[in-house]
Design a protein around this motif. Structure first.
Motif, PDB file in Angstrom:
ATOM      1  N   ARG A  63       0.856  -1.188   0.000  1.00 35.75           N
ATOM      2  CA  ARG A  63       0.000   0.000   0.000  1.00 35.75           C
ATOM      3  C   ARG A  63       0.888   1.233   0.000  1.00 35.75           C
ATOM      4  O   ARG A  63       1.566   1.521   0.978  1.00 35.75           O
ATOM      5  N   MET A  64       0.866   1.955  -1.120  1.00 33.77           N
ATOM      6  CA  MET A  64       1.674   3.163  -1.251  1.00 33.77           C
ATOM      7  C   MET A  64       0.913   4.391  -0.754  1.00 33.77           C
ATOM      8  O   MET A  64       1.511   5.344  -0.281  1.00 33.77           O
ATOM      9  N   VAL A  65      -0.392   4.369  -0.916  1.00 30.26           N
ATOM     10  CA  VAL A  65      -1.271   5.434  -0.439  1.00 30.26           C
ATOM     11  C   VAL A  65      -2.408   4.756   0.303  1.00 30.26           C
ATOM     12  O   VAL A  65      -2.951   3.749  -0.160  1.00 30.26           O
ATOM     13  N   ASN A  66      -2.739   5.300   1.460  1.00 25.98           N
ATOM     14  CA  ASN A  66      -3.825   4.725   2.253  1.00 25.98           C
ATOM     15  C   ASN A  66      -4.542   5.879   2.950  1.00 25.98           C
ATOM     16  O   ASN A  66      -4.128   6.322   4.015  1.00 25.98           O
ATOM     17  N   LYS A  67      -5.584   6.395   2.310  1.00 22.07           N
ATOM     18  CA  LYS A  67      -6.309   7.548   2.836  1.00 22.07           C
ATOM     19  C   LYS A  67      -7.710   7.129   3.274  1.00 22.07           C
ATOM     20  O   LYS A  67      -8.341   6.298   2.626  1.00 22.07           O
ATOM     21  N   LEU A  68      -8.172   7.767   4.331  1.00 23.46           N
ATOM     22  CA  LEU A  68      -9.512   7.530   4.856  1.00 23.46           C
ATOM     23  C   LEU A  68     -10.142   8.886   5.144  1.00 23.46           C
ATOM     24  O   LEU A  68      -9.495   9.774   5.698  1.00 23.46           O
ATOM     25  N   THR A  69     -11.400   9.048   4.740  1.00 26.48           N
ATOM     26  CA  THR A  69     -12.104  10.310   4.980  1.00 26.48           C
ATOM     27  C   THR A  69     -13.577  10.030   5.232  1.00 26.48           C
ATOM     28  O   THR A  69     -14.100   8.986   4.837  1.00 26.48           O
ATOM     29  N   ASP A  70     -14.227  10.984   5.861  1.00 21.83           N
ATOM     30  CA  ASP A  70     -15.682  10.917   5.962  1.00 21.83           C
ATOM     31  C   ASP A  70     -16.321  11.921   4.993  1.00 21.83           C
ATOM     32  O   ASP A  70     -17.522  12.110   4.986  1.00 21.83           O
ATOM     33  N   ASP A  71     -15.487  12.526   4.147  1.00 20.42           N
ATOM     34  CA  ASP A  71     -15.931  13.541   3.199  1.00 20.42           C
ATOM     35  C   ASP A  71     -16.041  12.947   1.792  1.00 20.42           C
ATOM     36  O   ASP A  71     -15.031  12.555   1.197  1.00 20.42           O
ATOM     37  N   LEU A  72     -17.236  12.897   1.267  1.00 18.75           N
ATOM     38  CA  LEU A  72     -17.479  12.340  -0.065  1.00 18.75           C
ATOM     39  C   LEU A  72     -16.710  13.103  -1.138  1.00 18.75           C
ATOM     40  O   LEU A  72     -16.157  12.500  -2.062  1.00 18.75           O
ATOM     41  N   PHE A  73     -16.647  14.423  -1.026  1.00 20.52           N
ATOM     42  CA  PHE A  73     -15.908  15.228  -2.009  1.00 20.52           C
ATOM     43  C   PHE A  73     -14.449  14.797  -2.062  1.00 20.52           C
ATOM     44  O   PHE A  73     -13.873  14.639  -3.135  1.00 20.52           O
ATOM     45  N   ASP A  74     -13.825  14.625  -0.893  1.00 21.52           N
ATOM     46  CA  ASP A  74     -12.414  14.248  -0.860  1.00 21.52           C
ATOM     47  C   ASP A  74     -12.162  12.935  -1.587  1.00 21.52           C
ATOM     48  O   ASP A  74     -11.268  12.845  -2.423  1.00 21.52           O
ATOM     49  N   VAL A  75     -12.924  11.914  -1.289  1.00 21.35           N
ATOM     50  CA  VAL A  75     -12.670  10.610  -1.915  1.00 21.35           C
ATOM     51  C   VAL A  75     -12.931  10.675  -3.416  1.00 21.35           C
ATOM     52  O   VAL A  75     -12.211  10.061  -4.207  1.00 21.35           O
ATOM     53  N   LYS A  76     -13.919  11.440  -3.820  1.00 22.66           N
ATOM     54  CA  LYS A  76     -14.167  11.593  -5.251  1.00 22.66           C
ATOM     55  C   LYS A  76     -13.001  12.321  -5.921  1.00 22.66           C
ATOM     56  O   LYS A  76     -12.540  11.910  -6.982  1.00 22.66           O
ATOM     57  N   PHE A  77     -12.502  13.369  -5.301  1.00 22.80           N
ATOM     58  CA  PHE A  77     -11.375  14.104  -5.874  1.00 22.80           C
ATOM     59  C   PHE A  77     -10.132  13.228  -5.926  1.00 22.80           C
ATOM     60  O   PHE A  77      -9.439  13.188  -6.945  1.00 22.80           O
TER      61      PHE A  77
END
Length: 140
Positions: A63-77
């Motif tokens: 895993r080179m990138v592992n991001k977690l968010t509760d923001d739909l905009f962020d994950v879409k971007f």
């Protein structure tokens, strides 16, 4: 503020697919809408669970990138932006630039154009990303 419930992965896939289809019809080989398996395929993974929205990039089983968010905009971007970057540099490669010319001169405005086609807020976020890149690596 954390949302009461996150979209299911299938709905997240539907939303991202809708956004990407504004600029690109065939991207299926670029995104897996599932949780990556240990030692699984390399690529970008996007999924939702009780923790939130995940964006993971795997290369050579790591895993080179592992991001977690509760923001739909962020994950879409996070999901769409690398596709836009690739498309914009493909566009720039069609110009006969000399070795001294920086392809970002052509690619960066094209990125913003693509992002505006998807949503004006994506273009604003893209401008912020580009400003950061140019601050660290200016065009000469």
């Amino acid at each position: 503020m954390r949302p009461l419930a996150f979209l299911k992965t299938s709905k997240l896939q539907e939303e991202i697919t809708h956004e990407i289809s504004k600029i690109l019809n065939d991207y299926r080989d670029q995104i897996y809408f599932e949780k990556p398996l240990s030692g699984g395929k390399d690529g970008r993974y996007v999924f939702a669970d009780d923790e939130g929205y995940h964006y993971i990039v795997c290369e050579r089983g790591e895993r080179m990138v592992n991001k977690l968010t509760d923001d739909l905009f962020d994950v879409k971007f996070w999901t769409i932006y690398p596709i836009v970057v690739s498309l914009s540099f493909e566009f720039a490669s069609k110009y006969n630039l000399s070795a001294e010319e920086d392809p970002r001169v052509i690619a960066f405005p094209k990125q913003i154009e693509y992002l505006k086609e998807i949503h004006p807020n994506f273009a604003k976020r893209g401008e912020i990303e580009q400003d950061e890149i140019l601050r660290n690596n200016p065009i000469h």
